[in-house]
Design a protein around this motif. Structure first.
Motif, PDB file in Angstrom:
ATOM      1  N   CYS A  33      25.022  63.685  -7.506  1.00  0.00           N
ATOM      2  CA  CYS A  33      26.347  63.991  -6.972  1.00  0.00           C
ATOM      3  C   CYS A  33      27.167  64.786  -7.988  1.00  0.00           C
ATOM      4  O   CYS A  33      27.322  64.382  -9.142  1.00  0.00           O
TER       5      CYS A  33
ATOM      6  N   THR B  22      30.265  68.379  -8.216  1.00  0.00           N
ATOM      7  CA  THR B  22      31.170  69.325  -7.578  1.00  0.00           C
ATOM      8  C   THR B  22      31.351  70.522  -8.494  1.00  0.00           C
ATOM      9  O   THR B  22      30.853  70.528  -9.625  1.00  0.00           O
TER      10      THR B  22
ATOM     11  N   LEU C  23      21.717  65.821   3.001  1.00  0.00           N
ATOM     12  CA  LEU C  23      22.912  65.991   2.165  1.00  0.00           C
ATOM     13  C   LEU C  23      23.874  64.836   2.374  1.00  0.00           C
ATOM     14  O   LEU C  23      23.945  64.268   3.468  1.00  0.00           O
ATOM     15  N   ARG C  24      24.604  64.544   1.330  1.00  0.00           N
ATOM     16  CA  ARG C  24      25.756  63.638   1.397  1.00  0.00           C
ATOM     17  C   ARG C  24      26.923  64.399   0.797  1.00  0.00           C
ATOM     18  O   ARG C  24      26.805  64.965  -0.290  1.00  0.00           O
ATOM     19  N   LEU C  25      28.036  64.420   1.526  1.00  0.00           N
ATOM     20  CA  LEU C  25      29.217  65.171   1.110  1.00  0.00           C
ATOM     21  C   LEU C  25      30.437  64.264   1.087  1.00  0.00           C
ATOM     22  O   LEU C  25      30.540  63.335   1.898  1.00  0.00           O
TER      23      LEU C  25
ATOM     24  N   LEU D 116      30.006  75.005   1.241  1.00  0.00           N
ATOM     25  CA  LEU D 116      30.762  74.050   0.426  1.00  0.00           C
ATOM     26  C   LEU D 116      31.797  74.799  -0.398  1.00  0.00           C
ATOM     27  O   LEU D 116      31.457  75.725  -1.139  1.00  0.00           O
TER      28      LEU D 116
ATOM     29  N   HIS E  84      28.929  66.727  -3.642  1.00  0.00           N
ATOM     30  CA  HIS E  84      27.698  66.783  -2.860  1.00  0.00           C
ATOM     31  C   HIS E  84      26.484  66.352  -3.677  1.00  0.00           C
ATOM     32  O   HIS E  84      26.449  66.511  -4.897  1.00  0.00           O
TER      33      HIS E  84
END
Length: 191
Positions: free
Chosen positions: A71, A73, A90-92, A134, A140
């Motif tokens: 994770c 950014t 994906l995990r956002l 993104l 993410h």
């Protein structure tokens, strides 16, 4: 990370690119990372920089099932993540996920150019050919849902040294290398 393991993963990535008809440019710029965590099978990614210009960047990436890009950014970089082969999970999050501040339950991200409402932190699959956009500040992480995955990235200018902010403070961008055989390729970090 041992040089022999790095050489083997580069061979594996090249074979996957070839199998799926992705030709690399002459003298590609390789980057392989275990994110400084020493566990490439769990946290690993192979990247090839296809274009690095002042205004934009393009990368082709390879990962296997079980490998997560932790994770993170970016403060400045806007990017499209594109599943080129396989399926990518994906995990956002709209803001830092470990904060005590309340976050929206859902937020919108462009999927193939069309706004999609996603739940923060919930896994969603990205099929081959699909892309998600993104913007800076969206946290993410991603990992293949298929046995292997080719991932594309098209973004504004890339700055791996100063514009990657990882949730886990133990994460480092580049691996520590143990030389146990001659290098098949030289990494960007070795230039």
């Amino acid at each position: 990370m041992k040089r022999s393991a790095l050489n083997q993963i580069c061979r594996e990535a090249q074979a996957c690119f070839t199998r799926h008809h992705w030709a690399l440019p002459p003298s590609p710029h390789w980057d392989v990372t275990d994110f400084g965590l020493g566990d490439f099978d769990r946290y690993g990614l192979v990247l090839v920089n296809l274009a690095t210009e002042p205004e934009y960047c393009e990368k082709l990436m390879y990962a296997r099932r079980g490998q997560t890009t932790p994770c993170h950014t970016h403060a400045r970089k806007k990017e499209d993540i594109i599943c080129r082969h396989g399926e990518l999970g994906l995990r956002l999050w709209p803001a830092r996920p470990d904060t005590t501040q309340a976050q929206p339950v859902t937020f919108a991200v462009p999927l193939n150019g069309v706004p999609l409402s996603v739940r923060g932190g919930e896994l969603f699959p990205l099929a081959a050919g699909s892309r998600v956009t993104l913007v800076p500040g969206v946290w993410h992480e991603f990992a293949p849902l298929s046995d292997d995955c080719i991932i594309g990235e098209v973004s504004t200018a890339n700055d791996d040294q100063h514009d990657n902010f990882f949730l886990n403070p133990a994460v480092g961008r580049f691996p520590r290398l143990e030389e146990d055989e001659p290098a098949l390729i030289r990494l960007l970090s070795e230039s």
